[in-house]
Design a protein around this motif. Structure first.
Motif, PDB file in Angstrom:
ATOM      1  N   ALA A 235      44.717 -23.808  38.745  1.00 57.97           N
ATOM      2  CA  ALA A 235      44.752 -23.635  37.293  1.00 57.97           C
ATOM      3  C   ALA A 235      45.140 -22.209  36.910  1.00 57.97           C
ATOM      4  N   ILE A 236      44.598 -21.220  37.619  1.00 57.64           N
ATOM      5  CA  ILE A 236      44.945 -19.828  37.318  1.00 57.64           C
ATOM      6  C   ILE A 236      46.421 -19.579  37.598  1.00 57.64           C
ATOM      7  N   LEU A 237      46.894 -20.021  38.752  1.00 55.77           N
ATOM      8  CA  LEU A 237      48.306 -19.833  39.088  1.00 55.77           C
ATOM      9  C   LEU A 237      49.207 -20.536  38.077  1.00 55.77           C
ATOM     10  N   SER A 238      48.788 -21.718  37.628  1.00 51.01           N
ATOM     11  CA  SER A 238      49.579 -22.464  36.645  1.00 51.01           C
ATOM     12  C   SER A 238      49.648 -21.715  35.322  1.00 51.01           C
ATOM     13  N   ARG A 239      48.550 -21.099  34.927  1.00 48.94           N
ATOM     14  CA  ARG A 239      48.522 -20.401  33.643  1.00 48.94           C
ATOM     15  C   ARG A 239      49.348 -19.113  33.639  1.00 48.94           C
ATOM     16  N   VAL A 240      49.373 -18.421  34.773  1.00 46.26           N
ATOM     17  CA  VAL A 240      50.137 -17.166  34.813  1.00 46.26           C
ATOM     18  C   VAL A 240      51.588 -17.390  35.231  1.00 46.26           C
ATOM     19  N   ALA A 241      51.939 -18.648  35.527  1.00 52.77           N
ATOM     20  CA  ALA A 241      53.315 -18.948  35.950  1.00 52.77           C
ATOM     21  C   ALA A 241      54.311 -18.483  34.893  1.00 52.77           C
ATOM     22  N   GLY A 242      55.375 -17.818  35.331  1.00 49.17           N
ATOM     23  CA  GLY A 242      56.389 -17.337  34.418  1.00 49.17           C
ATOM     24  C   GLY A 242      56.076 -16.005  33.787  1.00 49.17           C
ATOM     25  N   GLY A 243      54.944 -15.407  34.149  1.00 47.53           N
ATOM     26  CA  GLY A 243      54.553 -14.131  33.573  1.00 47.53           C
ATOM     27  C   GLY A 243      54.778 -12.977  34.519  1.00 47.53           C
ATOM     28  N   LEU A 244      54.286 -11.798  34.129  1.00 43.22           N
ATOM     29  CA  LEU A 244      54.526 -10.595  34.912  1.00 43.22           C
ATOM     30  C   LEU A 244      53.914 -10.660  36.295  1.00 43.22           C
ATOM     31  N   LEU A 245      52.784 -11.326  36.437  1.00 41.34           N
ATOM     32  CA  LEU A 245      52.145 -11.410  37.748  1.00 41.34           C
ATOM     33  C   LEU A 245      52.873 -12.376  38.662  1.00 41.34           C
ATOM     34  N   ASP A 246      53.378 -13.436  38.095  1.00 46.17           N
ATOM     35  CA  ASP A 246      54.010 -14.501  38.875  1.00 46.17           C
ATOM     36  C   ASP A 246      55.405 -14.103  39.353  1.00 46.17           C
ATOM     37  N   GLU A 247      56.178 -13.481  38.513  1.00 47.53           N
ATOM     38  CA  GLU A 247      57.579 -13.231  38.835  1.00 47.53           C
ATOM     39  C   GLU A 247      57.769 -12.022  39.752  1.00 47.53           C
ATOM     40  N   ALA A 248      56.994 -10.964  39.535  1.00 52.10           N
ATOM     41  CA  ALA A 248      57.222  -9.781  40.348  1.00 52.10           C
ATOM     42  C   ALA A 248      55.938  -9.243  40.959  1.00 52.10           C
ATOM     43  N   GLY A 249      54.843  -9.429  40.256  1.00 55.44           N
ATOM     44  CA  GLY A 249      53.599  -8.829  40.712  1.00 55.44           C
ATOM     45  C   GLY A 249      53.584  -7.368  40.348  1.00 55.44           C
ATOM     46  N   CYS A 250      52.433  -6.832  40.051  1.00 54.47           N
ATOM     47  CA  CYS A 250      52.379  -5.435  39.649  1.00 54.47           C
ATOM     48  C   CYS A 250      51.149  -4.727  40.184  1.00 54.47           C
ATOM     49  N   ALA A 251      50.341  -5.421  40.981  1.00 56.18           N
ATOM     50  CA  ALA A 251      49.116  -4.818  41.489  1.00 56.18           C
ATOM     51  C   ALA A 251      49.437  -3.723  42.496  1.00 56.18           C
ATOM     52  N   THR A 252      48.899  -2.553  42.263  1.00 50.78           N
ATOM     53  CA  THR A 252      49.063  -1.450  43.203  1.00 50.78           C
ATOM     54  C   THR A 252      47.764  -1.161  43.941  1.00 50.78           C
ATOM     55  N   SER A 253      46.669  -1.724  43.466  1.00 53.32           N
ATOM     56  CA  SER A 253      45.385  -1.566  44.148  1.00 53.32           C
ATOM     57  C   SER A 253      45.295  -2.555  45.311  1.00 53.32           C
ATOM     58  N   VAL A 254      44.593  -2.162  46.344  1.00 58.07           N
ATOM     59  CA  VAL A 254      44.441  -3.047  47.503  1.00 58.07           C
ATOM     60  C   VAL A 254      43.709  -4.330  47.120  1.00 58.07           C
ATOM     61  N   GLN A 255      42.687  -4.193  46.301  1.00 55.47           N
ATOM     62  CA  GLN A 255      41.898  -5.360  45.881  1.00 55.47           C
ATOM     63  C   GLN A 255      41.379  -5.165  44.472  1.00 55.47           C
ATOM     64  N   ASP A 256      41.334  -6.260  43.724  1.00 50.89           N
ATOM     65  CA  ASP A 256      40.722  -6.251  42.396  1.00 50.89           C
ATOM     66  C   ASP A 256      39.201  -6.335  42.538  1.00 50.89           C
ATOM     67  N   PRO A 257      38.468  -5.965  41.474  1.00 49.69           N
ATOM     68  CA  PRO A 257      37.018  -6.159  41.499  1.00 49.69           C
ATOM     69  C   PRO A 257      36.665  -7.631  41.762  1.00 49.69           C
ATOM     70  N   LEU A 258      35.489  -7.834  42.280  1.00 51.62           N
ATOM     71  CA  LEU A 258      35.062  -9.195  42.630  1.00 51.62           C
ATOM     72  C   LEU A 258      35.070 -10.135  41.431  1.00 51.62           C
ATOM     73  N   SER A 259      34.816  -9.615  40.242  1.00 48.64           N
ATOM     74  CA  SER A 259      34.771 -10.475  39.058  1.00 48.64           C
ATOM     75  C   SER A 259      36.123 -11.116  38.779  1.00 48.64           C
ATOM     76  N   PHE A 260      37.203 -10.513  39.268  1.00 47.19           N
ATOM     77  CA  PHE A 260      38.534 -11.102  39.171  1.00 47.19           C
ATOM     78  C   PHE A 260      38.854 -11.902  40.437  1.00 47.19           C
ATOM     79  N   ARG A 261      38.482 -11.335  41.577  1.00 45.07           N
ATOM     80  CA  ARG A 261      38.899 -11.896  42.862  1.00 45.07           C
ATOM     81  C   ARG A 261      38.165 -13.181  43.217  1.00 45.07           C
ATOM     82  N   THR A 262      36.950 -13.361  42.707  1.00 47.40           N
ATOM     83  CA  THR A 262      36.158 -14.536  43.092  1.00 47.40           C
ATOM     84  C   THR A 262      36.121 -15.615  42.017  1.00 47.40           C
ATOM     85  N   VAL A 263      37.072 -15.565  41.087  1.00 48.38           N
ATOM     86  CA  VAL A 263      37.122 -16.611  40.061  1.00 48.38           C
ATOM     87  C   VAL A 263      37.215 -18.010  40.682  1.00 48.38           C
ATOM     88  N   PRO A 264      38.051 -18.248  41.710  1.00 47.19           N
ATOM     89  CA  PRO A 264      38.092 -19.604  42.284  1.00 47.19           C
ATOM     90  C   PRO A 264      36.743 -20.034  42.837  1.00 47.19           C
TER      91      PRO A 264
END
Length: 476
Positions: A235-264
C-alpha cells in the motif's frame, strides 16, 4: 432501500454495516421453518412440565424456583422490566440497527426458540420505522441483557411475549457483536487512512529532509511474513508510485527513524489483529449464544433445550483487547513521525511562516496518552453479581473503548498529515508526489491557512484523511 434476505447463509461484517446503513431484513421461508421447529421444542418442554431455566423457572439465583403456569405471561413482562437497567447516552441509530440485526440473525439460527412472529417483529424494526432508544451503559458482557431489554420493551407494545421469549430476547451479546462489527469496519478504513498519512510523511521527509527510503517497503523484505505486513508495504509503495521517492529516490541518510521504517510491521500488525477480530465477530454472529439453547435433532423433528455458557464472549473480548494494543502502537509511531516533521519545520516557526500551530504536536501527545490508557485490558475487571453470575467479560466496554480510540487515532493521523503537508507547502519547488498522496496533500494545503485555530484545522483534516483512505482503498 436494499433488502438483505436471511436464507441460512453466513452473515458477514459487511452485512451488518449494510443493515446499519439502512438495508431492511427479510426471513426466507426455510429460515422461518427452522424457527418454527425450534419453537415446537420449547412448547413441548413446556407441556412436559420439566423444569427449564427461564421457561418455567426464575432467573439467576432463583433458577431452582418454579414459576406457576398461570404466571408465565406476567413473568415475561417482569423479565423485561427488571432488566431495563441501562443508563447513559443513547446509542446512535446505526448502532441500534446493528444490535437489532444481530438479534434477528440469532433468532434465525433456531437456537432461541422464539415464535416466527416474534422474529419477524424484530426484523420489521429495520424497515425504517421508529427505533427504541437504547442506552449505552449496563451490560457486563454476559449477554447484553439491559440493552436488549429496551428492544424487547419496544416490541412488546405490538406483540405480547410467549413463554420463554423474554429471556430469549435478551440472552445474547447483540450489542457487542453488532456494534463490534461496525467497529471492525471502521478499523479497516482506519488502516487505509494510516497508510495514506504515513506515505505522505515519508515523501515530506524525503523532500524536506535527508530520509524517505523505500527500502523498508521492498516486497523481498516481507516475503513469508504476515498478510497484513505485506498489504501495508504494498500500500505504501502504491501510494508513492510516480512520486519523488519512487522515480529517483532522494534519501541520503543510511536509515530513517523507526517510526518511518517499521510502518509495515506496525500497521501490518494492526491489519492482522483486525482480521482476527473480524473472524471472531463473524463466528459469534453466525452461532447461537442463547441459554438455554434449542438444539434440533438431525431430522429436524425434535430436539432439546440445553443449559450452556455460550453467552460468554471472552474470545471476542481478547481479540478486541489485542486490537486496542495494536492501535496504541500505530498511534505511537504516528506521534513520533510528527516529532520528526515538527523538527524539520522549526525554521518555518522561527520565521513566523508556519500556518500549522506548533503545539498541535502537543495535542497529539495528549491524544496518544489517552489512546495508550485505553489499551489497558478490561476483561480482567470482572465482578461477582450473584451466587450464579460470578464471571463476566465486559465485552461492551471493550467495544466502547475501541470506538474512543478510533476517534483519537484519527485526530493524531490528521495532525501528522498537516505537518507533512505544511513541509510540502513550504518548499520553493513543489515536490512531485505519488498517485496516492498528491490529492490528499493538495486538499490539506488548501485547508492550511483557512483556519485560525488548531481545533478547526484538525477537524477538517480528519475528514480529508478519511476521504483519502476511502478513495485509495477503492483504487486498490
Amino acid at each position: 432501500m436494499s433488502v438483505l434476505r436471511l436464507e441460512g447463509q453466513p452473515i458477514t461484517i459487511d452485512d451488518v454495516v449494510a443493515v446499519a446503513d439502512g438495508a431492511s431484513v427479510e426471513l426466507a421461508p426455510d429460515v422461518v421453518g427452522t424457527i418454527a421447529r425450534a419453537r415446537r421444542v420449547v412448547e413441548s418442554a413446556q407441556q412436559s412440565g420439566s423444569a427449564v431455566y427461564g421457561l418455567n423457572t426464575h432467573l439467576g439465583a432463583g433458577r431452582d424456583t418454579r414459576v406457576a403456569a398461570d404466571e408465565i405471561a406476567a413473568f415475561q413482562n417482569r423479565i423485561i422490566d427488571n432488566h431495563r437497567g441501562s443508563i447513559g447516552d443513547p446509542l446512535a441509530e446505526r448502532e441500534v440497527r446493528a444490535l437489532v440485526f444481530a438479534r434477528v440473525v440469532g433468532f434465525s439460527l433456531g437456537g432461541s426458540g422464539v415464535r416466527p412472529e416474534l422474529a419477524d417483529a424484530y426484523a420489521r424494526l429495520l424497515d425504517g420505522g421508529p427505533l427504541p432508544e437504547v442506552y449505552a451503559t449496563g451490560s457486563v458482557g454476559a449477554s447484553d441483557l439491559a440493552l436488549l431489554a429496551e428492544i424487547a420493551a419496544h416490541v412488546r407494545g405490538s406483540l405480547p411475549f410467549a413463554a420463554g421469549e423474554a429471556l430469549a430476547a435478551i440472552s445474547a451479546n447483540s450489542y457487542s457483536i453488532g456494534v463490534g462489527a461496525l467497529v471492525i469496519s471502521d478499523l479497516r478504513a482506519l488502516a487505509h487512512e494510516a497508510d495514506a498519512v504515513a506515505a505522505l510523511s515519508l515523501e515530506a521527509l524525503g523532500a524536506a529532509g535527508s530520509g524517505g527510503s523505500l527500502a523498508p517497503f521492498d516486497p523481498r523484505v516481507h516475503a513469508r511474513r504476515s498478510v497484513g505486513r505485506q498489504q501495508t508495504a504494498w500500500a505504501i509503495l502504491s501510494r508513492v508510485a510516480g512520486g519523488l521517492l519512487d522515480e529517483a529516490g532522494c534519501a541520503t541518510s543510511v536509515q530513517d527513524p523507526l517510526s518511518f521504517r517499521t510502518v509495515p510491521q506496525v500497521h501490518g500488525a494492526l491489519r492482522d489483529a483486525s482480521a482476527l477480530a473480524a473472524s471472531v465477530v463473524e463466528s459469534e454472529l453466525n452461532a447461537p449464544g442463547d441459554n438455554p439453547l434449542v438444539v434440533l435433532d438431525e431430522a429436524g423433528s425434535g430436539g432439546a433445550l440445553v443449559s450452556n455458557g455460550n453467552f460468554e464472549p471472552l474470545g471476542l473480548v481478547l481479540a478486541l483487547e489485542s486490537l486496542r494494543v495494536a492501535l496504541a502502537h500505530a498511534a505511537g509511531i504516528s506521534e513520533r513521525r510528527i516529532a520528526v516533521l515538527s523538527g524539520l519545520a522549526t525554521p518555518l516557526r522561527r520565521a513566523g511562516s508556519n500556518a500549522v500551530p506548533g503545539l498541535t504536536w502537543y495535542a497529539a501527545a495528549d491524544l496518544l496518552a489517552e489512546v495508550r490508557h485505553l489499551a489497558n485490558p478490561v476483561s480482567t475487571s470482572g465482578t461477582t453479581l450473584s451466587e450464579v453470575e460470578d464471571h463476566a467479560s465486559f465485552a461492551p466496554l471493550a467495544v466502547r473503548l475501541m470506538q474512543r480510540q478510533i476517534v483519537l487515532c484519527r485526530q493524531i493521523f490528521a495532525i501528522e498529515a498537516l505537518h507533512a503537508a505544511e513541509l510540502v507547502r513550504s518548499l520553493e519547488t513543489p515536490p512531485r508526489l505519488g498517485r496516492g498522496t498528491r490529492d490528499l496533500a493538495a486538499e490539506l494545503v488548501e485547508l492550511i491557512g483557512e483556519f485560525d485555530t488548531g481545533r478547526n484545522l484538525v477537524a477538517h483534516a480528519v475528514k480529508a484523511v478519511s476521504s483519502a483512505g476511502q478513495r485509495d482503498s477503492i483504487d486498490q
